[in-house]
Design an enzyme around this catalytic site. Sequence first.
Site, PDB file in Angstrom:
ATOM      1  N   THR A 149      -6.770  11.420   3.192  1.00  0.00           N
ATOM      2  CA  THR A 149      -7.385  10.105   3.027  1.00  0.00           C
ATOM      3  C   THR A 149      -6.414   9.001   3.438  1.00  0.00           C
ATOM      4  O   THR A 149      -6.700   7.826   3.237  1.00  0.00           O
ATOM      5  CB  THR A 149      -7.806   9.880   1.559  1.00  0.00           C
ATOM      6  OG1 THR A 149      -6.657  10.077   0.722  1.00  0.00           O
ATOM      7  CG2 THR A 149      -8.895  10.850   1.129  1.00  0.00           C
ATOM      8  N   ALA A 170       2.724   4.415  -2.705  1.00  0.00           N
ATOM      9  CA  ALA A 170       1.311   4.773  -2.653  1.00  0.00           C
ATOM     10  C   ALA A 170       0.887   4.782  -1.192  1.00  0.00           C
ATOM     11  O   ALA A 170       1.599   4.280  -0.328  1.00  0.00           O
ATOM     12  CB  ALA A 170       0.482   3.762  -3.433  1.00  0.00           C
ATOM     13  N   LYS A 171      -0.309   5.349  -0.949  1.00  0.00           N
ATOM     14  CA  LYS A 171      -0.761   5.457   0.440  1.00  0.00           C
ATOM     15  C   LYS A 171      -0.882   4.083   1.095  1.00  0.00           C
ATOM     16  O   LYS A 171      -0.813   3.955   2.292  1.00  0.00           O
ATOM     17  CB  LYS A 171      -2.102   6.184   0.496  1.00  0.00           C
ATOM     18  CG  LYS A 171      -1.927   7.689   0.316  1.00  0.00           C
ATOM     19  CD  LYS A 171      -3.208   8.457   0.522  1.00  0.00           C
ATOM     20  CE  LYS A 171      -2.911   9.949   0.441  1.00  0.00           C
ATOM     21  NZ  LYS A 171      -3.947  10.722  -0.169  1.00  0.00           N
ATOM     22  N   ARG A 172      -1.055   3.041   0.267  1.00  0.00           N
ATOM     23  CA  ARG A 172      -1.212   1.705   0.856  1.00  0.00           C
ATOM     24  C   ARG A 172       0.122   1.126   1.358  1.00  0.00           C
ATOM     25  O   ARG A 172       0.135   0.137   2.077  1.00  0.00           O
ATOM     26  CB  ARG A 172      -1.850   0.751  -0.153  1.00  0.00           C
ATOM     27  CG  ARG A 172      -1.020   0.564  -1.398  1.00  0.00           C
ATOM     28  CD  ARG A 172      -1.660  -0.371  -2.415  1.00  0.00           C
ATOM     29  NE  ARG A 172      -0.824  -0.399  -3.608  1.00  0.00           N
ATOM     30  CZ  ARG A 172      -0.869   0.492  -4.581  1.00  0.00           C
ATOM     31  NH1 ARG A 172      -1.751   1.466  -4.525  1.00  0.00           N
ATOM     32  NH2 ARG A 172      -0.056   0.432  -5.617  1.00  0.00           N
TER      33      ARG A 172
END
Length: 282
Positions: free
Chosen positions: A14, A253-255
């Site tokens: 994701t 985090a992925k962000r």
Amino acid sequence: MTDAMVTRFAPSPTGLLHLGHAHSALFAHRTAQESGGRFILRIEDIDQGRCRPEFEQAILEDLAWLGLDWEEPVRRQSEHMSDYVAGLALLSHMGLVYPCFCTRAEIAAEIARSPAAPHGPEGPVYPGTCRALSDDERAARLEEGEAHALRLDVAAAIANTGALRWRDRARGEIAADPAAHGDVVLARKDTPTSYHLAVTVDDHLQGVTLVARGEDLVPATDIHVLLQTLLGFATPDYHHHGLLTDAEGRRYAKRDAAVTLRALREAGRGPEDVRRMAGFED
Ligand code: GLU
């Protein structure tokens, strides 16, 4: 002499992998190697709305660039729905599963009406609305084809297994508290499984003996151990590691685009730099 361990890294495609993922993957890979065991890469792509093939491709490329290798073929959860459905059927047969017709808005409204609603590790706990439906109403709504998720009746499940414990190599023996999660979803309205069910079935089918992952998943382990016990699976050992933080102490985090392996590589860092940043000197 340690036993040969089977470890796994199980990312969801994701987003791009960041330093926290690199730490998990390097730890699992090294532990398997040091014990003369096996390292498995598994793609957790049941959430078809959020998963993207380009992220899966990036995961494979980034891990190879980092110097990892893994067994082929890589298991993709989306290709094994029948395995999760079989697990669900066993739990249903034991009378531990019920359909939940609630929408998110209905659940939120129900929680708002009861200010003392319990809070679980992942937010407010499902208030059990559909557990209380009469057999007739349940049958009528199923007959009408109303969309529904399937939930685990967690109190009935615990009555079946009794108190459970699991072992974390970093934290010692842990008394499981699966009731804190409430009646978790085992199959979603749009997908015949959920993260909790798929991860439990896969770790069993793939013979995983050590689950290494971030400490944000410590609470989820209580549910996994409950499902393993109900399904007659062995409980693996666990190693939950602390989450890496940036210079300001914030969790990656992925962000956080700047700490993705992709961005670090494009900024000219080599695999050795990234291994070191992820906490591995060797
Ligand atoms: N697929 C999960 C994630 O990417 C990890 C699952 C696990 O390690 O059990 O957050």
